[in-house]
Design an enzyme around this catalytic site. Structure first.
Site, PDB file in Angstrom:
ATOM      1  N   CYS A 116     -26.293 -36.346  30.920  1.00 28.26           N
ATOM      2  CA  CYS A 116     -26.328 -36.456  32.395  1.00 28.26           C
ATOM      3  C   CYS A 116     -27.744 -36.608  32.949  1.00 28.26           C
ATOM      4  O   CYS A 116     -27.916 -37.057  34.079  1.00 28.26           O
ATOM      5  CB  CYS A 116     -25.647 -35.253  33.034  1.00 28.26           C
ATOM      6  SG  CYS A 116     -23.916 -35.128  32.588  1.00 28.26           S
ATOM      7  N   HIS A 252     -27.884 -35.097  40.600  1.00 24.42           N
ATOM      8  CA  HIS A 252     -26.775 -35.393  39.688  1.00 24.42           C
ATOM      9  C   HIS A 252     -25.504 -34.811  40.298  1.00 24.42           C
ATOM     10  O   HIS A 252     -25.513 -33.722  40.863  1.00 24.42           O
ATOM     11  CB  HIS A 252     -27.069 -34.763  38.329  1.00 24.42           C
ATOM     12  CG  HIS A 252     -25.915 -34.845  37.383  1.00 24.42           C
ATOM     13  ND1 HIS A 252     -25.239 -36.022  37.157  1.00 24.42           N
ATOM     14  CD2 HIS A 252     -25.302 -33.895  36.635  1.00 24.42           C
ATOM     15  CE1 HIS A 252     -24.267 -35.786  36.299  1.00 24.42           C
ATOM     16  NE2 HIS A 252     -24.278 -34.510  35.967  1.00 24.42           N
ATOM     17  N   ASN A 282     -18.092 -36.731  38.105  1.00 23.23           N
ATOM     18  CA  ASN A 282     -19.328 -36.715  37.315  1.00 23.23           C
ATOM     19  C   ASN A 282     -19.368 -37.960  36.424  1.00 23.23           C
ATOM     20  O   ASN A 282     -18.590 -38.057  35.476  1.00 23.23           O
ATOM     21  CB  ASN A 282     -19.349 -35.427  36.483  1.00 23.23           C
ATOM     22  CG  ASN A 282     -20.608 -35.286  35.646  1.00 23.23           C
ATOM     23  OD1 ASN A 282     -21.395 -36.227  35.516  1.00 23.23           O
ATOM     24  ND2 ASN A 282     -20.794 -34.119  35.065  1.00 23.23           N
TER      25      ASN A 282
HETATM   26  O1  UT7 Z   1     -22.951 -32.717  34.148  1.00 23.17           O
HETATM   27  C1  UT7 Z   1     -23.352 -31.797  33.188  1.00 23.17           C
HETATM   28  C2  UT7 Z   1     -23.446 -30.441  33.725  1.00 23.17           C
HETATM   29  N1  UT7 Z   1     -22.147 -29.948  34.017  1.00 23.17           N
HETATM   30  C3  UT7 Z   1     -22.005 -29.066  34.960  1.00 23.17           C
HETATM   31  O2  UT7 Z   1     -22.981 -28.731  35.595  1.00 23.17           O
HETATM   32  C4  UT7 Z   1     -20.669 -28.438  35.172  1.00 23.17           C
HETATM   33  C5  UT7 Z   1     -20.844 -26.972  35.375  1.00 23.17           C
HETATM   34  N2  UT7 Z   1     -19.617 -26.211  35.498  1.00 23.17           N
HETATM   35  C6  UT7 Z   1     -18.739 -26.354  36.528  1.00 23.17           C
HETATM   36  O3  UT7 Z   1     -18.873 -27.233  37.350  1.00 23.17           O
HETATM   37  C7  UT7 Z   1     -17.658 -25.297  36.688  1.00 23.17           C
HETATM   38  O4  UT7 Z   1     -17.925 -24.231  35.816  1.00 23.17           O
HETATM   39  C8  UT7 Z   1     -16.233 -25.832  36.425  1.00 23.17           C
HETATM   40  C9  UT7 Z   1     -15.809 -26.716  37.566  1.00 23.17           C
HETATM   41  C10 UT7 Z   1     -16.194 -26.603  35.125  1.00 23.17           C
HETATM   42  C11 UT7 Z   1     -15.239 -24.675  36.345  1.00 23.17           C
HETATM   43  O5  UT7 Z   1     -15.277 -23.905  37.530  1.00 23.17           O
HETATM   44  P1  UT7 Z   1     -15.404 -22.323  37.461  1.00 23.17           P
HETATM   45  O6  UT7 Z   1     -15.338 -21.832  38.838  1.00 23.17           O
HETATM   46  O7  UT7 Z   1     -16.656 -22.017  36.676  1.00 23.17           O
HETATM   47  O8  UT7 Z   1     -14.117 -21.912  36.706  1.00 23.17           O
HETATM   48  P2  UT7 Z   1     -13.945 -21.144  35.304  1.00 23.17           P
HETATM   49  O9  UT7 Z   1     -14.350 -22.016  34.177  1.00 23.17           O
HETATM   50  O10 UT7 Z   1     -14.594 -19.794  35.407  1.00 23.17           O
HETATM   51  O11 UT7 Z   1     -12.376 -20.966  35.276  1.00 23.17           O
HETATM   52  C12 UT7 Z   1     -11.707 -20.184  36.255  1.00 23.17           C
HETATM   53  C13 UT7 Z   1     -10.210 -20.291  36.019  1.00 23.17           C
HETATM   54  C14 UT7 Z   1      -9.792 -20.069  34.587  1.00 23.17           C
HETATM   55  O12 UT7 Z   1      -8.564 -19.355  34.591  1.00 23.17           O
HETATM   56  P3  UT7 Z   1      -8.542 -17.772  34.321  1.00 23.17           P
HETATM   57  O13 UT7 Z   1      -9.131 -17.598  32.959  1.00 23.17           O
HETATM   58  O14 UT7 Z   1      -9.369 -17.167  35.411  1.00 23.17           O
HETATM   59  O15 UT7 Z   1      -7.073 -17.475  34.398  1.00 23.17           O
HETATM   60  C15 UT7 Z   1      -9.546 -21.459  34.060  1.00 23.17           C
HETATM   61  O16 UT7 Z   1      -8.611 -21.489  33.002  1.00 23.17           O
HETATM   62  O17 UT7 Z   1      -9.755 -21.614  36.347  1.00 23.17           O
HETATM   63  C16 UT7 Z   1      -8.991 -22.143  35.261  1.00 23.17           C
HETATM   64  N3  UT7 Z   1      -9.153 -23.602  35.223  1.00 23.17           N
HETATM   65  C17 UT7 Z   1      -8.363 -24.433  35.937  1.00 23.17           C
HETATM   66  N4  UT7 Z   1      -7.323 -24.202  36.758  1.00 23.17           N
HETATM   67  C18 UT7 Z   1      -6.743 -25.287  37.323  1.00 23.17           C
HETATM   68  C19 UT7 Z   1     -10.072 -24.343  34.545  1.00 23.17           C
HETATM   69  N5  UT7 Z   1      -9.887 -25.645  34.793  1.00 23.17           N
HETATM   70  C20 UT7 Z   1      -8.827 -25.724  35.639  1.00 23.17           C
HETATM   71  C21 UT7 Z   1      -8.184 -26.797  36.264  1.00 23.17           C
HETATM   72  N6  UT7 Z   1      -7.153 -26.532  37.092  1.00 23.17           N
HETATM   73  N7  UT7 Z   1      -8.562 -28.085  36.073  1.00 23.17           N
END
Ligand code: UT7
Length: 325
Positions: A116, A252, A282
């Site tokens: 990225c 980004h 992204n």
């Molecule tokens: O470009 C390179 C750099 N990349 C980035 O900078 C991305 C950085 N990360 C992010 O943008 C975020 O961490 C995400 C968008 C990927 C995830 O958001 P989050 O608020 O950090 O969520 P999380 O990973 O802590 O997950 C929270 C919950 C989980 O469920 P439980 O364990 O709390 O029951 C996940 O399983 O959300 C669940 N989850 C989803 N639910 C519905 C994860 N993906 C999904 C989804 N739909 N697509």
């Protein structure tokens, strides 16, 4: 005394594939919801390359648009750098394939792979070539077909990415252009964001997860927010500038929450931040040049404005560029 040489942006171009994949359509593929995707990421839709449409196809259209804006013939280009993580082939490089498409011969052409942050890396390399007098007209492209390395059964990743390309044409100039670039990496974080296999490290099984992106999103998120704030300060300090001197943040586009947190730390309003993540998702190395192109074409970014470009991605890699447009 020799006049200082700058890399000045004389043209930009972008291209997004026709097909749009909405959050509602993704609800039919994996256990997700439009609400979750919007709230956690800001993404509403993404563009997906058509069957057979490659990274070089997207790069070519973006490049031709940048050439048109600059009013420059392809034959004037004396260096091509393509940032991509999804090259058409293992080799030749996508930059060489693009050179062939543009029907030019002989100038150096190579790819840069910094995921990225790839476009910022490529811009930094191009700037060194121009500042040292090696090149006078450089085509820098960020282009990706991430849909080809996406696991469409994994809700943790498949909702986040899209395809696209952005291009910038740089010309050597005595007028200010790129003021500084800053690039960094820390390979220690390999497995927080990666594709487990490649041409040399073969997949351990036929499982799709061996050949597609995997991310520990939450851990990446925290490091990204901290690192992007730090690099903004490093960039301003290197130029003896204050936060108030920046007109536009061109970040980004990984997650709206990361973008707004960075802008807030820079005391920039949402109106001074170019945001495309809701439409493009992204697009990795294409995201910064696509955002830049959009804000230049719609007239928000004007000649004389100071722009802070920044990115963070797999590796980890991160980088920034301060530009007088
Ligand atoms: O470009 C390179 C750099 N990349 C980035 O900078 C991305 C950085 N990360 C992010 O943008 C975020 O961490 C995400 C968008 C990927 C995830 O958001 P989050 O608020 O950090 O969520 P999380 O990973 O802590 O997950 C929270 C919950 C989980 O469920 P439980 O364990 O709390 O029951 C996940 O399983 O959300 C669940 N989850 C989803 N639910 C519905 C994860 N993906 C999904 C989804 N739909 N697509």
């Amino acid at each position: 005394m020799n006049q200082k040489i700058y890399s000045r942006i004389i043209g930009t171009g972008g291209y997004l594939p026709e097909k749009i994949l909405t959050n509602l359509e993704l609800e039919k593929l994996v256990d997700t919801s439009d609400e979750w995707i919007r709230e956690r990421t800001g993404i509403e839709q993404r563009h997906i390359a058509a069957e057979g449409q490659t990274t070089c196809d997207l790069a070519e259209i973006a490049s031709r648009r940048a050439l048109d804006m600059a009013g420059v013939e392809a034959s004037q280009i004396d260096l091509i750098i393509v940032a991509t993580t999804t090259p058409d082939k293992i080799f030749p490089s996508t930059a060489c394939l693009l050179q062939q498409r543009l029907a030019i011969h002989g100038c150096p052409a190579f790819d840069v792979q910094a995921v990225c942050s790839g476009f910022i890396y490529a811009l930094s390399v191009a700037d060194q070539f121009i500042k040292t007098g090696m090149s006078k007209c450089v085509l820098v492209v960020g282009a990706e077909t991430l849909s080809r390395i996406t696991n469409w059964q994994d809700r943790n990743t498949c909702v986040l990415f899209g395809d696209g390309a952005g291009a910038v044409l740089l010309q050597a100039s005595e007028q200010p252009g790129i003021l500084s670039t800053h690039i960094h990496a820390d390979g220690e974080f390999e497995e927080l964001l990666h594709v487990p296999s490649g041409p040399s490290k073969l997949p351990k099984s036929d499982d799709i997860s061996e050949r597609t992106m995997a991310m520990k999103g939450n851990e990446v998120f925290k490091i990204a927010v901290n690192t992007l704030s730090k690099i903004a300060i490093e960039t301003l300090e290197a130029n003896q500038m204050q936060k108030e001197d920046v007109d536009w943040l061109v970040p980004h586009q990984a997650n709206l929450r990361i973008i707004l947190a960075t802008a807030k730390k820079l005391k920039l309003t949402d109106e001074q931040t170019v945001i495309t993540v809701h439409k493009h998702a992204n697009t990795s190395s294409a995201s910064v040049p696509l955002a830049l192109d959009e804000a230049i074409r719609d007239g928000r970014i004007q000649r004389g404005h100071t722009l802070l470009l920044e990115a963070f991605g797999g590796g980890f890699t991160w980088g920034s560029a301060l530009i007088k447009y």
